[in-house]
Motif scaffolding. Structure first.
Motif, PDB file in Angstrom:
ATOM      1  N   THR A  37      -9.337  -7.579   8.028  1.00 36.72           N
ATOM      2  CA  THR A  37      -8.104  -6.849   7.738  1.00 36.72           C
ATOM      3  C   THR A  37      -8.345  -6.047   6.473  1.00 36.72           C
ATOM      4  O   THR A  37      -8.698  -6.594   5.435  1.00 36.72           O
ATOM      5  N   ASP A  38      -8.197  -4.730   6.607  1.00 39.28           N
ATOM      6  CA  ASP A  38      -8.261  -3.852   5.441  1.00 39.28           C
ATOM      7  C   ASP A  38      -6.818  -3.726   4.975  1.00 39.28           C
ATOM      8  O   ASP A  38      -5.967  -3.223   5.702  1.00 39.28           O
ATOM      9  N   THR A  39      -6.541  -4.235   3.790  1.00 41.35           N
ATOM     10  CA  THR A  39      -5.151  -4.346   3.357  1.00 41.35           C
ATOM     11  C   THR A  39      -4.852  -3.356   2.243  1.00 41.35           C
ATOM     12  O   THR A  39      -5.421  -3.437   1.160  1.00 41.35           O
ATOM     13  N   TRP A  40      -3.955  -2.444   2.516  1.00 41.82           N
ATOM     14  CA  TRP A  40      -3.542  -1.495   1.482  1.00 41.82           C
ATOM     15  C   TRP A  40      -2.248  -1.979   0.842  1.00 41.82           C
ATOM     16  O   TRP A  40      -1.273  -2.260   1.532  1.00 41.82           O
ATOM     17  N   TRP A  41      -2.269  -2.098  -0.467  1.00 42.48           N
ATOM     18  CA  TRP A  41      -1.072  -2.468  -1.209  1.00 42.48           C
ATOM     19  C   TRP A  41      -1.319  -2.263  -2.685  1.00 42.48           C
ATOM     20  O   TRP A  41      -2.344  -1.694  -3.074  1.00 42.48           O
ATOM     21  N   GLN A  42      -0.401  -2.717  -3.529  1.00 45.06           N
ATOM     22  CA  GLN A  42      -0.456  -2.459  -4.971  1.00 45.06           C
ATOM     23  C   GLN A  42       0.182  -3.606  -5.746  1.00 45.06           C
ATOM     24  O   GLN A  42       0.948  -4.380  -5.184  1.00 45.06           O
ATOM     25  N   THR A  43      -0.084  -3.625  -7.043  1.00 42.00           N
ATOM     26  CA  THR A  43       0.579  -4.581  -7.923  1.00 42.00           C
ATOM     27  C   THR A  43       2.097  -4.538  -7.687  1.00 42.00           C
ATOM     28  O   THR A  43       2.763  -5.566  -7.648  1.00 42.00           O
ATOM     29  N   GLU A  44       2.602  -3.340  -7.525  1.00 47.94           N
ATOM     30  CA  GLU A  44       4.036  -3.127  -7.374  1.00 47.94           C
ATOM     31  C   GLU A  44       4.589  -3.682  -6.065  1.00 47.94           C
ATOM     32  O   GLU A  44       5.756  -4.049  -5.976  1.00 47.94           O
ATOM     33  N   ILE A  71      -7.665   5.832 -12.708  1.00 49.17           N
ATOM     34  CA  ILE A  71      -9.018   5.771 -12.166  1.00 49.17           C
ATOM     35  C   ILE A  71      -9.243   4.355 -11.641  1.00 49.17           C
ATOM     36  O   ILE A  71      -9.012   3.384 -12.358  1.00 49.17           O
ATOM     37  N   ASN A  72      -9.617   4.269 -10.377  1.00 52.83           N
ATOM     38  CA  ASN A  72      -9.790   2.967  -9.742  1.00 52.83           C
ATOM     39  C   ASN A  72     -11.251   2.523  -9.880  1.00 52.83           C
ATOM     40  O   ASN A  72     -12.112   2.940  -9.127  1.00 52.83           O
ATOM     41  N   VAL A  73     -11.510   1.682 -10.874  1.00 51.94           N
ATOM     42  CA  VAL A  73     -12.863   1.198 -11.126  1.00 51.94           C
ATOM     43  C   VAL A  73     -13.002  -0.192 -10.511  1.00 51.94           C
ATOM     44  O   VAL A  73     -12.295  -1.113 -10.916  1.00 51.94           O
ATOM     45  N   THR A 115     -11.043 -10.239   4.694  1.00 48.33           N
ATOM     46  CA  THR A 115     -10.116  -9.238   4.173  1.00 48.33           C
ATOM     47  C   THR A 115     -10.855  -8.315   3.228  1.00 48.33           C
ATOM     48  O   THR A 115     -11.815  -8.735   2.581  1.00 48.33           O
ATOM     49  N   THR A 116     -10.421  -7.078   3.148  1.00 50.66           N
ATOM     50  CA  THR A 116     -10.886  -6.188   2.093  1.00 50.66           C
ATOM     51  C   THR A 116      -9.661  -5.577   1.435  1.00 50.66           C
ATOM     52  O   THR A 116      -8.653  -5.330   2.086  1.00 50.66           O
ATOM     53  N   VAL A 117      -9.749  -5.380   0.130  1.00 56.93           N
ATOM     54  CA  VAL A 117      -8.579  -4.945  -0.631  1.00 56.93           C
ATOM     55  C   VAL A 117      -8.975  -4.174  -1.869  1.00 56.93           C
ATOM     56  O   VAL A 117     -10.033  -4.405  -2.439  1.00 56.93           O
ATOM     57  N   GLY A 118      -8.124  -3.255  -2.277  1.00 55.46           N
ATOM     58  CA  GLY A 118      -8.237  -2.682  -3.618  1.00 55.46           C
ATOM     59  C   GLY A 118      -8.758  -1.273  -3.708  1.00 55.46           C
ATOM     60  O   GLY A 118      -8.445  -0.555  -4.647  1.00 55.46           O
ATOM     61  N   GLU A 119      -9.582  -0.873  -2.751  1.00 56.39           N
ATOM     62  CA  GLU A 119     -10.134   0.481  -2.765  1.00 56.39           C
ATOM     63  C   GLU A 119     -10.438   0.844  -1.329  1.00 56.39           C
ATOM     64  O   GLU A 119     -10.600  -0.037  -0.489  1.00 56.39           O
TER      65      GLU A 119
END
Ligand code: WTA
Length: 713
Positions: A439-446, A561-563, A413-417
């Motif tokens: 799986t490239d997973t797009w999502w958020q804390t929300e 800013i996504n660090v 999996t890859t996540v976060g950016e």
């Protein structure tokens, strides 16, 4: 992997079009597809396309019963989705369950002696801790008894500031057992940041650990608890008790003294509760399970409140179908439990499914770049989950390391950016040895769980795209007027979810108006409507959808800013810098970085009568480390004679962002002080060159982000 797959890129650049704030034309090389290996498909949890029909829009919201049915319910729900108070959706209303029971107790009958958690300490000569479901049950019950003894009750909030140790999931599950709302703060955050979150959530108890290993050092973590309590007190919140787990039970690893009457060692308290059993409290589905704080456009962090029934169903379902977790897998997510990824996909999802989940204490490249692959080989990890930043870093420091170890992943999996296609390909062919799906997973804390990603057995991979919307999720891309941008048009806009889903957060703790205004107001046309169709969820990311329905995420459209996959609020950084006496103005901008995606650079203008000095720079750095944590430390701090400003006095962040990224500053004719731009450019760029920070070519989307940075306000 075969050559034809890698070389299959076709050029599908589309017509250029008008560029407005949210609508940009995107031309990128459309990457070729990589089919999932047949061996993966053969064993996948989702390999029959009929699942897509079951989750088709006409079956919404009842389709999500399939996720909820993965859990044990004490009482079945009467209403799958209650929309009576939009956008405060209630999932599985009327249902009752306990999250701790679902993650622990119910697996005892069949899997009592199976490993629930395998903890890998950072020092390589320290033995792993293998915690069976039975042992987890014992520890969770005993710690729940400790909490109960302290008078903590269902609905109370408790703040955790814990590192990556098994005591963290134990603490979370003990809270969940009692219906207590846990709020875990990433251990790398400062005591000050933790204190702000204690105050915001109204926690009277802080649970921490004396120390932990990071890059070879045993850090004193307890000192942050003292700072946190002090910071919370300043905001009017008293902490009655600080519970301190010990990294080595019976032996104190911190230098900071315990505070008499307030601080207690957990191992001492546990001694009085050996063998205790605490009945799990049956909680309403919509009772909050935890808070997870994240950054936003104002300085005040947002406590995202997640539910018990909806959240747990959603992470169980997505862990099953997207992580492809089977009960006999050994699954390793190398994230930190202090972030949403760890909550959903180290703790709650995998344990709800009764699998074995691996926890690693330290940094991925300690003591060398082979560490993750040694762990994978030794434990027989077959599902691996991490971030683009970690992949970039491991590739940089040890491109040939994976081949030296005998491990075999079936899924990654890859996540976060966003992940660059080139990095994706290394992940696929070198880390995954061409055998594993990604799986490239797009999502958020929300969002609680993945919302943009393809089912790995049914959709081919396409480097750089997260894939189509997840099951039961109906994503769309809207322009500024709320009109849908057709797929394949090559135009980007704001990605939204048209419908609710069980994992979506319930509210921002203590700030329901902000919940509505940040996420729903933008595209809501009728605030009185109880029809969910009128309440699209605005995610705050720019995206583009190609003809095949795959989404490509371009990054934030707000001041975040996504660090290294972690969201830092520009305003939080700036207000921290502004707390330094000599500072008159501060502006934080993103700089594209080869490993961390983005890093922060801070521009400072001083109050009259002050001279730029290393001392003031140091003060700004310390302020940020104290208020937020080392993770937010700017790469560079530039003390400039003046900030570029509009006539109305607004700092033009896009101009300084362009300077920092060595890109064209664009139109500066609207500035009140255009002459300052040359000065700043000379100062910053010559200093950067002197440090060896050479200009780097930006991709089209990176360039767009930098050149429009801060223009959305
Ligand atoms: C970004 C992390 C591209 C995005 C789970 C989002 C991504 C923010 C991806 C949320 C991805 C997350 N591709 N960008 N696969 N996943 N993002 O709250 O900008 O820490 O809004 O949650 O990370 O970060 P958060």
């Amino acid at each position: 992997m075969s050559e034809d797959v890698q070389g299959q890129a076709t050029d599908e650049a589309s017509e250029s079009s008008e560029s407005s704030e949210a609508t940009i034309a995107v031309h990128w090389r459309e990457e070729g597809y990589i089919p999932p290996p047949p061996k993966f498909i053969g064993q996948a949890n989702a390999s029959d396309p009929a699942i897509l029909d079951r989750f088709a829009e006409e079956n919404f919201p009842e389709c999500f019963r399939e996720y909820a049915d993965l859990l044990h319910w004490d009482e079945y729900w009467h209403t799958t989705l209650d929309t009576s108070d939009p956008p405060f959706w209630k999932w599985f209303a009327g249902g009752k369950l306990n999250a701790s029971y679902n993650c622990v107790d119910r697996h005892l009958a069949g899997d009592r002696n199976k490993a629930a958690l395998i903890w890998v300490p950072e020092p390589e000569d320290e033995a792993d801790a293998v915690i069976t479901y039975q042992e987890l049950y014992r520890r969770v019950n005993e710690f729940a008894a400790v909490l109960q003894d302290l008078g903590v009750q269902a609905g109370d909030r408790v703040t955790l500031h814990m590192p990556m140790v098994p005591e963290l999931p134990v603490t979370m599950l003990a809270c969940a057992r009692l219906g207590v709302v846990h709020s875990q703060v990433f251990a790398g955050f400062s005591g000050g940041a933790c204190g702000g979150r204690i105050a915001d959530s109204g926690s009277k108890i802080l649970i921490t650990m004396d120390g932990y290993y990071r890059s070879g050092d045993l850090l004193d973590h307890k000192v942050k608890a003292d700072e946190a309590v002090e910071a919370a007190r300043k905001e009017g919140q008293e902490v009655d008790k600080v519970l301190v787990w010990r990294r080595f039970p019976g032996q104190y690893s911190a230098k900071t003294p315990m505070v008499e009457g307030r601080d207690v060692f957990v191992d001492d308290l546990l001694a009085d509760h050996r063998g205790a059993v605490v009945e799990p409290v049956s909680m309403p589905a919509e009772a909050p399970l935890f808070l997870m704080y994240t950054s936003g456009t104002t300085g005040r962090p947002k406590g995202c409140q997640h539910s018990t029934g909806g959240y747990l169903s959603y992470v169980a379902g997505t862990s099953k179908f997207y992580q492809d977790i089977h009960p006999d897998d050994t699954y390793w997510c190398m994230a930190d439990i202090g972030w949403i990824t760890g909550h959903s996909y180290i703790v709650y999802g995998p344990l709800a499914l009764g699998t074995t989940t691996v926890l690693y204490e330290g940094t991925p490249n300690y003591p060398d770049a082979g560490r993750p692959w040694r762990v994978a080989e030794r434990l027989g990890v077959n599902i691996f989950h991490t971030s683009p930043t970690a992949i970039r870093m491991l590739r940089k420091v040890g491109p040939d390391e994976p081949a030296k170890y005998d491990y075999h992943f079936k899924a990654m999996t890859t996540v976060g950016e966003p992940i660059e296609p080139e990095v994706y390909r290394w992940y696929f062919s070198t880390v995954g040895k061409g055998e594993a799906i990604i799986t490239d997973t797009w999502w958020q804390t929300e969002t609680g769980g993945f919302i943009g990603t393809g089912l790995p057995g049914l959709f081919p991979m396409k480097p750089g795209s997260c894939g189509p919307a997840a099951l039961g999720i109906y994503l769309d891309i809207l322009d500024e007027n709320g009109d849908s941008i057709p797929k394949g048009s090559g135009k980007a806009g704001n990605i939204v979810s048209r419908a609710p889903w069980p994992g979506v957060f319930q509210t921002i703790w203590g700030q329901p108006e902000r919940f509505v205004s940040t996420y729903f107001e933008k595209y809501n046309k009728d605030s009185g409507s109880t029809d969910w169709h009128d309440w699209p969820y605005f995610a705050g990311d720019g995206a583009v959808q190609s003809e095949d329905g795959y989404f490509r995420i371009l990054g934030r459209v707000d001041d975040v800013i996504n660090v290294a996959g972690h969201r830092l609020g520009t305003k939080e950084l700036e207000s921290s810098a502004l707390s330094v006496e000599e500072v008159a103005e501060a502006a934080a901008v993103p700089v594209v970085d080869d490993v961390r995606g983005r890093v922060v650079e801070m521009y400072i203008a001083l109050k009259p009568g002050n001279e730029a000095s290393a001392e003031i720079e140091g003060k700004v750095k310390t302020a940020i480390e104290t208020d937020i944590g080392k993770i937010a430390r700017p790469k560079n701090i530039w003390i400039v004679p003046d900030m570029p400003k509009t006539r109305s006095g607004k700092i033009m962040r896009r101009v300084i962002a362009s300077v920092s990224n060595f890109t064209d500053v664009g139109d500066i004719t609207t500035l009140a002080n255009p002459e300052v731009v040359d000065k700043i450019r000379d100062q910053v760029q010559s200093a950067k060159r002197a440090k060896g920070e050479e200009p780097r070519e930006l991709s089209e989307t990176e360039e767009h982000e930098i050149k429009t940075y801060g223009e959305q306000e």
